[in-house]
Write an enzyme that holds these catalytic residues in place. Structure first.
Site, mmCIF file in Angstrom:
data_model
loop_
_atom_site.group_PDB
_atom_site.id
_atom_site.type_symbol
_atom_site.label_atom_id
_atom_site.label_comp_id
_atom_site.label_asym_id
_atom_site.label_seq_id
_atom_site.Cartn_x
_atom_site.Cartn_y
_atom_site.Cartn_z
ATOM 1 N N ALA A 79 -13.106 22.781 3.760
ATOM 2 C CA ALA A 79 -13.955 21.896 4.564
ATOM 3 C C ALA A 79 -15.077 21.266 3.756
ATOM 4 O O ALA A 79 -15.726 20.336 4.220
ATOM 5 C CB ALA A 79 -14.535 22.667 5.745
ATOM 6 N N ARG A 113 -20.162 16.228 -5.376
ATOM 7 C CA ARG A 113 -20.303 15.980 -6.815
ATOM 8 C C ARG A 113 -19.064 15.338 -7.450
ATOM 9 O O ARG A 113 -19.058 15.020 -8.636
ATOM 10 C CB ARG A 113 -20.651 17.286 -7.534
ATOM 11 C CG ARG A 113 -22.146 17.581 -7.435
ATOM 12 C CD ARG A 113 -22.499 18.799 -8.231
ATOM 13 N NE ARG A 113 -22.098 20.030 -7.557
ATOM 14 C CZ ARG A 113 -21.786 21.153 -8.193
ATOM 15 N NH1 ARG A 113 -21.815 21.213 -9.500
ATOM 16 N NH2 ARG A 113 -21.461 22.237 -7.507
ATOM 17 N N THR A 126 -19.336 29.726 4.361
ATOM 18 C CA THR A 126 -17.973 30.242 4.209
ATOM 19 C C THR A 126 -17.592 31.203 5.342
ATOM 20 O O THR A 126 -16.438 31.242 5.771
ATOM 21 C CB THR A 126 -17.809 30.940 2.849
ATOM 22 O OG1 THR A 126 -18.895 31.865 2.670
ATOM 23 C CG2 THR A 126 -17.821 29.950 1.699
ATOM 24 N N ALA A 173 21.360 -10.087 -28.193
ATOM 25 C CA ALA A 173 19.904 -10.183 -28.062
ATOM 26 C C ALA A 173 19.517 -11.321 -27.135
ATOM 27 O O ALA A 173 20.137 -12.385 -27.143
ATOM 28 C CB ALA A 173 19.289 -10.414 -29.438
HETATM 29 C C1 UD1 Z 1 -19.012 30.961 -2.716
HETATM 30 C C2 UD1 Z 1 -19.380 32.405 -2.515
HETATM 31 C C3 UD1 Z 1 -19.847 32.997 -3.839
HETATM 32 C C4 UD1 Z 1 -18.788 32.833 -4.894
HETATM 33 C C5 UD1 Z 1 -18.370 31.378 -4.996
HETATM 34 C C6 UD1 Z 1 -17.176 31.249 -5.865
HETATM 35 C C7 UD1 Z 1 -20.201 32.608 -0.237
HETATM 36 C C8 UD1 Z 1 -21.415 32.695 0.618
HETATM 37 N N1 UD1 Z 1 -20.427 32.507 -1.540
HETATM 38 O O1 UD1 Z 1 -20.189 30.288 -3.100
HETATM 39 O O2 UD1 Z 1 -20.143 34.372 -3.695
HETATM 40 O O3 UD1 Z 1 -19.245 33.292 -6.131
HETATM 41 O O4 UD1 Z 1 -18.012 30.851 -3.705
HETATM 42 O O5 UD1 Z 1 -16.929 29.899 -6.125
HETATM 43 O O6 UD1 Z 1 -19.093 32.676 0.250
HETATM 44 N N2 UD1 Z 1 -16.401 25.908 2.510
HETATM 45 C C9 UD1 Z 1 -16.037 25.555 3.787
HETATM 46 N N3 UD1 Z 1 -16.997 25.500 4.757
HETATM 47 C C10 UD1 Z 1 -18.278 25.769 4.519
HETATM 48 C C11 UD1 Z 1 -18.666 26.130 3.212
HETATM 49 C C12 UD1 Z 1 -17.700 26.200 2.232
HETATM 50 O O7 UD1 Z 1 -14.865 25.303 4.042
HETATM 51 O O8 UD1 Z 1 -19.074 25.698 5.469
HETATM 52 C C13 UD1 Z 1 -15.375 25.985 1.465
HETATM 53 C C14 UD1 Z 1 -15.584 24.982 0.362
HETATM 54 O O9 UD1 Z 1 -14.817 23.797 0.629
HETATM 55 C C15 UD1 Z 1 -15.043 25.694 -0.854
HETATM 56 C C16 UD1 Z 1 -15.288 27.158 -0.550
HETATM 57 O O10 UD1 Z 1 -15.480 27.245 0.840
HETATM 58 O O11 UD1 Z 1 -13.650 25.526 -1.000
HETATM 59 C C17 UD1 Z 1 -16.509 27.701 -1.291
HETATM 60 O O12 UD1 Z 1 -17.618 26.940 -0.935
HETATM 61 P P1 UD1 Z 1 -18.803 26.701 -1.929
HETATM 62 O O13 UD1 Z 1 -19.858 25.927 -1.262
HETATM 63 O O14 UD1 Z 1 -18.270 26.208 -3.225
HETATM 64 O O15 UD1 Z 1 -19.308 28.213 -2.097
HETATM 65 P P2 UD1 Z 1 -20.469 28.708 -2.985
HETATM 66 O O16 UD1 Z 1 -21.749 28.557 -2.251
HETATM 67 O O17 UD1 Z 1 -20.340 28.105 -4.309
#
Ligand code: UD1
Ligand code: CA
Length: 471
Positions: A8, A13, A77, A393
């Site tokens: 989602a 970036r 997440t 050719a």
């Molecule tokens: C998350 C983890 C972190 C881990 C890292 C690895 C949590 C709170 N933290 O951090 O511990 O080291 O991933 O990359 O879980 N996503 C959704 N909906 C949301 C938020 C995120 O679908 O509301 C999806 C994103 O599209 C992505 C994944 O979840 O595919 C991870 O989201 P991202 O924001 O990258 O997580 P981090 O905060 O980096």
């Protein structure tokens, strides 16, 4: 098992209108990689959590076995997994994957789910441990840190960087995000998540502390390779993972006995299947489905999409073989054929064995019979060419009358001189000869010589024009 794929996120970036998980690695979207890997697990029931421009993501996957849920707004997440709970079967564990982490190996996921099942002891039912995939990072910046219990065997908590103490930030073991949880317990923990943290988000990672409070062991395992767990947030990371994926393909080709002039300079964007003693020179790109049989060789800077190259064929430098998008009708190149340098084959080209197609020859929707040759500067479109034909050719099949396409038929053993136009529909009969510079606009009977009436004169005393002096 249940599989929840988190997809989602905005992907801000990436600076792109394309949703992040649709960006491609090795010719397929990142989400396609993740879904294909999940499908390799036994009886995987996959739910994809989409959000921003989610409809576009969904449209890219017409597969009816997938279930889709929308997370709007995106509150973290944990909140994302909450959206999928209605689809999760309590009787089997739940695997959480990320749509932007494309290269996880199936063996790693199997190991993780085995760990979740192993965690059982006599006091608890099988499959009731929480298993988290972690890695050691020299630079753990940005990741959730793994806080282990005093004996180091289980995990006590995962702390996000923004919530971590200086001491916790020094931990180099990080959370990849990939985990396997017992499903009914997972649902219970998800209900208890709060957003009382530095980012105001519902963290999935908080289930580790909740599992500990419930007496459920939290175990960790590591993948064989760090790249399996690398996610993509930027074009730079996309490019890095692309190189990794290509390196993996190259290693697999080398292990299977293919000769690669440089494993760092071959790109496979689809599936490449090679026989024994196949050699591939530098700078080649393979797209769609390509099969190369025993002893065939590919010269430098060749691009091949959807094609079958038979035994011993030689594709010379800078040739473009484009079989189009239809996997069911690849370009066929017969055994021992020689194509290029600088040849262009387009959809529907089928070359028999021993055929030579040389420089600046374009072949489209045409069959070229065994041992026939078109070595220089020629267009063969919508043509059926027999065996042992020589095409001189500069020969052009004039297949297009401005409104419709027509076929040219050249029967066996025909010799076509240089600079001939074949105005389709037209047939050149077996064994006939067409003189240089002829425009063939009616059928040539077998065994005859076709020529146009042309006269050549010799003007005596003719003077070339001379430049006028400048005023
Ligand atoms: C998350 C983890 C972190 C881990 C890292 C690895 C949590 C709170 N933290 O951090 O511990 O080291 O991933 O990359 O879980 N996503 C959704 N909906 C949301 C938020 C995120 O679908 O509301 C999806 C994103 O599209 C992505 C994944 O979840 O595919 C991870 O989201 P991202 O924001 O990258 O997580 P981090 O905060 O980096
Ligand atoms: Ca991330």
């Amino acid at each position: 098992m249940n599989v929840v794929v988190l997809a989602a996120g905005m992907g801000k970036r990436m600076h792109s209108d394309l949703p992040k998980v649709l960006h491609r690695i090795a010719g397929r979207s990142m989400l396609a990689h993740v879904i294909d890997t999940a499908k390799a697990l036994p009886d995987a029931r996959i739910t994809v959590v989409i959000g921003h421009r989610g409809e576009r993501v969904r449209e890219a996957f017409p597969d009816p076995s997938l279930r889709w849920v929308t997370q709007e707004p995106q509150l973290g997440t944990g909140h994302a997994v909450q959206q999928a709970v209605a689809h999760l079967d309590d009787d089997v564990p739940t695997l959480v994957l990320y749509g932007d982490v494309p290269l996880t190996r199936i063996d790693t996921l199997r190991g993780l789910s085995e760990l979740a099942a192993e965690g059982s002891d006599s006091a608890r039912p099988a499959g009731s441990a929480l298993a988290v995939l972690t890695v050691m990072m020299n630079d753990p910046t940005g990741y959730g840190r793994i806080v282990r219990s005093p004996d180091g065997k289980t995990l006590a908590a995962i702390v996000e960087e923004k919530d971590a103490t200086a001491e916790q930030r020094a931990i180099r073991e990080i959370n990849t995000g990939i985990l396997v949880a017992p499903t009914s317990a997972l649902k219970r923990w998800l209900r208890r998540l709060s957003n009382n943290n530095a980012q105001g988000e519902y963290y999935l990672t908080d289930i580790v502390a909740l599992a500990n409070a419930d007496g459920v062991p939290v175990l960790a395992t590591q993948p064989s390779f760090v790249w399996e767990t690398i996610g993509v947030n930027s074009k730079g990371q996309l490019a890095e993972l692309e190189r990794q994926a290509q390196r993996n393909y190259a290693d697999a080709l080398l292990a299977a006995g293919v000769t690669l002039a440089d494993p760092a300079r071959v790109d496979v964007r689809g599936a490449l299947e090679c026989g024994r003693d196949v050699a591939i020179d530098v700078g080649c790109v393979f797209e769609g489905r390509v099969r190369i049989d025993d002893g065939a060789s590919i010269g430098p800077y060749v691009v091949i999409r959807n094609a079958h190259i038979a035994k011993g064929a030689r594709i010379e430098a800078f040739t473009h073989i484009d079989g189009g998008a239809d996997l069911a009708s690849p370009i066929e190149i017969g055994s021992g054929a020689i194509v290029g340098p600088y040849a262009r084959l387009r959809p529907g080209a089928r070359l028999g064995s021993g055929v030579h197609v040389g420089n600046f020859v374009e072949v489209k929707n045409s069959v070229v019979g065994n041992d026939s040759k078109a070595n220089h500067l020629t267009y063969l479109g919508d043509a059926t060419i027999g065996a042992r034909v020589n095409v001189g050719a500069g020969t052009i099949t004039c297949n297009y009358d401005g409104a419709n396409k027509h076929r040219t038929t050249i029967e066996d053993d025909v010799h076509i001189g240089s600079d001939v136009q074949l105005v389709a529909p037209v047939t050149v009969g077996a064994g006939s000869t067409v003189g240089a510079g002829t425009t063939v606009w009616k059928d040539v009977p077998p065994g005859t010589l076709a020529l146009n009436d042309k006269t050549q004169v010799a003007k005596d005393g003719w003077k070339r024009p001379v430049k006028k002096p400048k005023p």
